[in-house]
Design a protein around this motif. Structure first.
Motif, PDB file in Angstrom:
ATOM      1  N   LEU A 198      45.399   5.502  -1.725  1.00 55.25           N
ATOM      2  CA  LEU A 198      46.694   6.230  -1.603  1.00 55.25           C
ATOM      3  C   LEU A 198      46.782   6.253  -0.067  1.00 55.25           C
ATOM      4  CD1 LEU A 198      48.895   7.852  -2.502  1.00 55.25           C
ATOM      5  CD2 LEU A 198      47.626   9.616  -2.723  1.00 55.25           C
ATOM      6  N   ALA A 199      45.768   6.647   0.689  1.00 56.76           N
ATOM      7  CA  ALA A 199      45.841   7.336   2.067  1.00 56.76           C
ATOM      8  C   ALA A 199      46.472   5.670   2.712  1.00 56.76           C
ATOM      9  CB  ALA A 199      44.248   7.326   2.669  1.00 56.76           C
ATOM     10  N   ARG A 200      45.631   4.657   2.332  1.00 55.84           N
ATOM     11  CA  ARG A 200      46.275   3.317   3.007  1.00 55.84           C
ATOM     12  C   ARG A 200      47.681   2.984   2.650  1.00 55.84           C
ATOM     13  NH1 ARG A 200      47.400  -1.471   1.138  1.00 55.84           N
ATOM     14  NH2 ARG A 200      46.917  -0.971  -1.035  1.00 55.84           N
ATOM     15  N   ILE A 201      47.816   3.155   1.671  1.00 56.29           N
ATOM     16  CA  ILE A 201      49.501   2.672   1.211  1.00 56.29           C
ATOM     17  C   ILE A 201      50.413   3.711   2.056  1.00 56.29           C
ATOM     18  CG2 ILE A 201      51.134   3.043  -0.460  1.00 56.29           C
ATOM     19  CD1 ILE A 201      48.786   2.164  -2.348  1.00 56.29           C
ATOM     20  N   VAL A 202      50.017   4.928   2.325  1.00 63.01           N
ATOM     21  CA  VAL A 202      50.694   5.967   2.911  1.00 63.01           C
ATOM     22  C   VAL A 202      50.931   5.421   4.678  1.00 63.01           C
ATOM     23  CG1 VAL A 202      51.068   8.367   3.978  1.00 63.01           C
ATOM     24  CG2 VAL A 202      50.451   7.999   1.624  1.00 63.01           C
ATOM     25  N   ASN A 203      49.663   5.119   5.125  1.00 60.14           N
ATOM     26  CA  ASN A 203      49.576   4.752   6.422  1.00 60.14           C
ATOM     27  C   ASN A 203      50.294   3.542   6.746  1.00 60.14           C
ATOM     28  OD1 ASN A 203      48.024   7.032   7.403  1.00 60.14           O
ATOM     29  ND2 ASN A 203      46.243   6.331   6.651  1.00 60.14           N
ATOM     30  N   GLU A 204      50.234   2.467   5.868  1.00 53.65           N
ATOM     31  CA  GLU A 204      50.880   1.273   5.975  1.00 53.65           C
ATOM     32  C   GLU A 204      52.316   1.410   6.154  1.00 53.65           C
ATOM     33  OE1 GLU A 204      49.360  -1.689   3.307  1.00 53.65           O
ATOM     34  OE2 GLU A 204      47.074  -1.805   4.503  1.00 53.65           O
ATOM     35  N   THR A 205      52.778   2.108   5.143  1.00 53.20           N
ATOM     36  CA  THR A 205      54.235   2.338   5.033  1.00 53.20           C
ATOM     37  C   THR A 205      54.740   2.876   6.168  1.00 53.20           C
ATOM     38  OG1 THR A 205      53.938   2.514   2.500  1.00 53.20           O
ATOM     39  CG2 THR A 205      56.064   3.518   3.570  1.00 53.20           C
ATOM     40  N   VAL A 206      54.235   3.989   6.775  1.00 51.01           N
ATOM     41  CA  VAL A 206      54.561   4.789   7.954  1.00 51.01           C
ATOM     42  C   VAL A 206      54.528   3.886   9.121  1.00 51.01           C
ATOM     43  CG1 VAL A 206      53.889   6.728   9.525  1.00 51.01           C
ATOM     44  CG2 VAL A 206      53.732   7.069   7.105  1.00 51.01           C
ATOM     45  N   LYS A 207      53.750   2.963   9.165  1.00 50.92           N
ATOM     46  CA  LYS A 207      53.497   2.139  10.328  1.00 50.92           C
ATOM     47  C   LYS A 207      54.815   1.135  10.328  1.00 50.92           C
ATOM     48  CE  LYS A 207      50.158  -1.168  12.434  1.00 50.92           C
ATOM     49  NZ  LYS A 207      48.896  -1.901  12.386  1.00 50.92           N
ATOM     50  N   ARG A 208      55.180   0.707   9.086  1.00 51.97           N
ATOM     51  CA  ARG A 208      56.659   0.027   9.010  1.00 51.97           C
ATOM     52  C   ARG A 208      57.666   0.557   9.381  1.00 51.97           C
ATOM     53  NH1 ARG A 208      54.011  -1.773   4.135  1.00 51.97           N
ATOM     54  NH2 ARG A 208      55.535  -0.818   2.773  1.00 51.97           N
TER      55      ARG A 208
ATOM     56  N   GLY B 280      58.882   2.920   6.969  1.00 53.53           N
ATOM     57  CA  GLY B 280      59.583   3.118   5.905  1.00 53.53           C
ATOM     58  C   GLY B 280      58.964   4.366   5.295  1.00 53.53           C
ATOM     59  N   SER B 281      59.556   4.509   4.030  1.00 52.52           N
ATOM     60  CA  SER B 281      59.091   5.640   3.150  1.00 52.52           C
ATOM     61  C   SER B 281      58.697   5.317   1.846  1.00 52.52           C
ATOM     62  CB  SER B 281      60.602   6.635   2.663  1.00 52.52           C
ATOM     63  OG  SER B 281      61.111   7.182   3.943  1.00 52.52           O
ATOM     64  N   LEU B 282      57.729   6.330   1.151  1.00 54.11           N
ATOM     65  CA  LEU B 282      57.003   5.835  -0.077  1.00 54.11           C
ATOM     66  C   LEU B 282      57.847   6.654  -1.148  1.00 54.11           C
ATOM     67  CD1 LEU B 282      54.447   4.793  -1.400  1.00 54.11           C
ATOM     68  CD2 LEU B 282      53.128   6.920  -0.465  1.00 54.11           C
TER      69      LEU B 282
ATOM     70  N   ALA C 296      70.157  15.084  -0.252  1.00 48.58           N
ATOM     71  CA  ALA C 296      70.038  15.260   1.297  1.00 48.58           C
ATOM     72  C   ALA C 296      68.956  14.195   1.453  1.00 48.58           C
ATOM     73  CB  ALA C 296      69.721  16.467   1.753  1.00 48.58           C
ATOM     74  N   LEU C 297      67.998  13.726   0.714  1.00 50.91           N
ATOM     75  CA  LEU C 297      66.663  13.171   0.868  1.00 50.91           C
ATOM     76  C   LEU C 297      67.133  11.667   1.201  1.00 50.91           C
ATOM     77  CD1 LEU C 297      64.244  14.343  -1.688  1.00 50.91           C
ATOM     78  CD2 LEU C 297      64.581  15.063   0.615  1.00 50.91           C
ATOM     79  N   ASN C 298      68.479  11.341   0.743  1.00 50.70           N
ATOM     80  CA  ASN C 298      68.925   9.934   0.836  1.00 50.70           C
ATOM     81  C   ASN C 298      69.232   9.741   2.314  1.00 50.70           C
ATOM     82  OD1 ASN C 298      68.282   9.055  -1.795  1.00 50.70           O
ATOM     83  ND2 ASN C 298      70.328   9.928  -2.424  1.00 50.70           N
ATOM     84  N   SER C 299      69.584  10.650   3.088  1.00 51.44           N
ATOM     85  CA  SER C 299      70.050  10.512   4.433  1.00 51.44           C
ATOM     86  C   SER C 299      68.845  10.548   5.310  1.00 51.44           C
ATOM     87  CB  SER C 299      71.278  11.422   4.832  1.00 51.44           C
ATOM     88  OG  SER C 299      70.937  12.876   4.782  1.00 51.44           O
ATOM     89  N   LEU C 300      67.676  10.771   4.938  1.00 51.73           N
ATOM     90  CA  LEU C 300      66.699  10.885   5.769  1.00 51.73           C
ATOM     91  C   LEU C 300      66.455   9.603   6.676  1.00 51.73           C
ATOM     92  CD1 LEU C 300      63.558  12.616   3.775  1.00 51.73           C
ATOM     93  CD2 LEU C 300      64.845  13.499   5.807  1.00 51.73           C
ATOM     94  N   ARG C 301      66.053   9.682   8.053  1.00 52.99           N
ATOM     95  CA  ARG C 301      65.929   8.616   8.768  1.00 52.99           C
ATOM     96  C   ARG C 301      64.363   8.424   9.305  1.00 52.99           C
ATOM     97  NH1 ARG C 301      69.385   7.372   6.068  1.00 52.99           N
ATOM     98  NH2 ARG C 301      71.374   6.711   6.295  1.00 52.99           N
ATOM     99  N   VAL C 302      63.613   9.262   8.924  1.00 50.85           N
ATOM    100  CA  VAL C 302      62.173   9.199   9.161  1.00 50.85           C
ATOM    101  C   VAL C 302      61.292   8.867   8.050  1.00 50.85           C
ATOM    102  CG1 VAL C 302      62.520  11.051  11.046  1.00 50.85           C
ATOM    103  CG2 VAL C 302      61.936  11.634   8.915  1.00 50.85           C
ATOM    104  N   PRO C 303      59.982   8.560   8.175  1.00 59.06           N
ATOM    105  CA  PRO C 303      59.244   8.141   7.222  1.00 59.06           C
ATOM    106  C   PRO C 303      58.978   9.339   6.350  1.00 59.06           C
ATOM    107  CG  PRO C 303      58.578   6.894   9.096  1.00 59.06           C
ATOM    108  CD  PRO C 303      59.677   7.841   9.408  1.00 59.06           C
ATOM    109  N   SER C 304      58.897   9.451   5.030  1.00 56.89           N
ATOM    110  CA  SER C 304      58.360  10.438   4.459  1.00 56.89           C
ATOM    111  C   SER C 304      57.876   9.888   2.818  1.00 56.89           C
ATOM    112  CB  SER C 304      59.819  11.284   3.868  1.00 56.89           C
ATOM    113  OG  SER C 304      60.896  10.332   3.409  1.00 56.89           O
ATOM    114  N   ILE C 305      57.507  10.852   2.101  1.00 54.48           N
ATOM    115  CA  ILE C 305      56.948  10.808   0.817  1.00 54.48           C
ATOM    116  C   ILE C 305      57.957  11.430  -0.178  1.00 54.48           C
ATOM    117  CG2 ILE C 305      55.033  10.683  -0.682  1.00 54.48           C
ATOM    118  CD1 ILE C 305      53.237  10.770   1.612  1.00 54.48           C
ATOM    119  N   ILE C 306      58.269  10.751  -1.394  1.00 55.28           N
ATOM    120  CA  ILE C 306      59.137  11.439  -2.231  1.00 55.28           C
ATOM    121  C   ILE C 306      58.370  11.249  -3.576  1.00 55.28           C
ATOM    122  CG2 ILE C 306      61.357  11.796  -3.324  1.00 55.28           C
ATOM    123  CD1 ILE C 306      62.830  10.532  -0.696  1.00 55.28           C
TER     124      ILE C 306
END
Length: 495
Positions: A258-268, A270-272, A357-367
């Motif tokens: 899970l940590a790997r997936i979060v970190n790789e997504t943030v590096k791109r 993107g959001s998870l 409002a979450l759909n307008s987020l422009r920063v990496p996040s986890i939903i």
């Protein structure tokens, strides 16, 4: 609700399989659901002129088939004396209000935690039933077609809750003369139980113990206690086989994954997105992310639980510390937040406006959002806004029923249909089974291996054919069980 309900087959009234008045004779079991599939758990036991229902779950699968099967008369409601519910998941509890609506007036036995969860989960289900029918009926009225009624309403749920009887683990309760019930901690989710029926069958003179496994939990996963071994055994066993052909990854490895997936997504950048069942899986994920955040294994980023039902059920988790395991009790003592289901970076959304409002987020996040199989709920809105962006990740953490949107993502389909539109799947799809609350093949075998008295009759349910057949073969080969059946829907057995 079917997307194209006009082409749904006519509702079929299945021939009643229970006598209009209670019949004498040997014990009989009839399998009305979760037979060669992992959904719609529902079984009937007839003994001593009484009829006992085990679970009453919602069937989930092809939408047209689900619409028909969930409205079919699978038993003569007037002749059912009581219902025993193994746990609150909708595929085990979701048709209870329909049963009551159709005339069932007996007691519904379960643990107190299961009753509390059903109070919110079934009301949420009724809300979905009513809204889905309202949407479909708008089109049908315009076409001059017959309108449909919801499977059940919020009023039906309120009526059903009056019949729930909460029992504690390990406290034997007499259902009827010659039939005693005991609920044992199954370790699958909050309030889950194995059902033990000690039966003095007056027609055969035999005393037999029937065990219904419900869903068997896993040892060494956080929050709830490990499943209790049933060392005494059983004469008759009805057991699940969801993962009868698979092994899970170690839970600690899953947290690292899970940590790997979060970190790789943030590096791109993107959001998870994590579709998750509101009960059990959401709380597991929140707890895992809390620990990873505390250990600085993941970056400081906003985390949202966007599911009103998950918010309400998390409150129920907080009300039942008696089922917590040693790990989470230690966490409560050592964590600054003193809350395993909430921490500084986590927000539970409450309103539709907050969700949008979450759909307008422009920063990496986890939903994290429901539903777990992507068949409805707020997760679909987030999915349609993010599925075409290759920076994003969609993480599947639970079993996905055939013909669901979640299953299509797991099978890596290139295009999916969401709210009437086709979307290309460009987001990265990740699948993790290590967070599962179900026992894997090894755990299922161990469930039977520890029994001092091996069952004389075993029925394998709640599994797809490959899983059920594999488990049955291993039970024969490794444990010497030789009287095993994998029943089909509506198949009966006299014992």
């Amino acid at each position: 609700m079917p997307a194209d309900i006009d082409n749904a087959p006519k509702l079929v009234m299945i021939k009643k399989t229970v006598c209009s008045s209670h019949c004498g004779g040997p014990m009989k079991i009839t399998f009305h659901g979760a037979a060669r599939t992992v959904t719609g758990s529902q079984h009937l036991i007839e003994v001593n002129d009484k009829v006992i229902m085990l679970d009453c779950g919602l069937y989930q699968g092809k939408r047209k088939e689900s619409f028909e099967r969930n409205r079919s008369e699978l038993a003569n409601r007037a002749t059912i004396d009581c219902l025993i519910l193994s746990h609150a998941h909708i595929d085990h509890s979701g048709r209870i209000p329909r049963l009551v609506k159709n005339g069932f007036s007996g007691d519904i036995y379960c643990t107190s935690a299961t009753r509390d969860l059903c109070a919110v989960m079934l009301m949420d289900s009724a809300f979905i039933q009513e809204n889905d029918v309202k949407f479909v009926n708008k089109r049908r009225k315009k076409r001059g077609q017959r309108v449909f009624e919801p499977l059940y309403t919020k009023t039906d749920v309120a009526d059903a809750m009056k019949q729930f009887v909460g029992l504690s683990y390990n406290r034997t309760h007499q259902l009827f003369p010659g039939v005693d019930l005991t609920l044992i901690d199954a370790g699958h989710m909050l309030g889950s139980a194995y059902v033990i029926l000690d039966i003095d069958d007056r027609d055969t003179g035999k005393k037999r113990r029937l065990v219904f496994s419900g869903d068997i939990g896993r040892p060494d996963i956080p929050i709830i206690r490990d499943p209790v071994p049933l060392t005494a055994g059983a004469d008759i066993l009805i057991m699940e086989s969801t993962y009868g052909n698979r092994l899970h990854a170690d839970y600690q490895e899953s947290e690292q994954e899970l940590a790997r997936i979060v970190n790789e997504t943030v590096k791109r950048g993107g959001s998870l997105l994590i579709p998750a069942f509101a009960v059990g899986r959401t709380q597991q994920l929140v707890y895992a992310l809390h620990k990873l955040f505390n250990d600085r294994a993941i970056p400081d980023l906003p985390i949202f639980v966007d599911s009103p039902l998950a918010t309400r059920t998390t409150d129920i988790f907080r009300l039942h510390p008696e089922v917590y395991d040693a790990e989470i009790r230690e966490f409560l003592l050592s964590d600054d937040d003193n809350n395993p289901f909430g921490f500084g970076r986590l927000q539970y959304t409450q309103t539709v406006e907050q969700s949008k409002a979450l759909n307008s987020l422009r920063v990496p996040s986890i939903i994290i959002s429901a539903s777990g199989m992507l068949e409805g709920g707020r997760i679909l809105h987030h999915l349609r806004n993010r599925i075409a962006d290759p920076r994003n990740t969609i993480l599947i953490t639970s079993w996905q029923a055939p013909n669901t949107l979640g299953r299509r993502l797991v099978e890596l389909e290139k295009t999916v249909h969401i709210y009437g539109e086709d979307f290309p799947v460009r987001a990265k799809i990740e699948v993790m089974t290590g967070l599962s609350g179900h026992a894997d093949q090894k755990g299922l075998l161990e469930f039977v291996r520890v029994m001092q008295k091996k069952p004389e009759r075993t029925f394998i349910v709640h599994g797809e054919d490959e899983s059920s057949e594999t488990l049955a073969g291993l039970l024969r080969k490794e444990l010497g069980l030789d009287n095993i059946s994998i029943p089909s829907t509506l198949q009966s057995f006299t014992l």
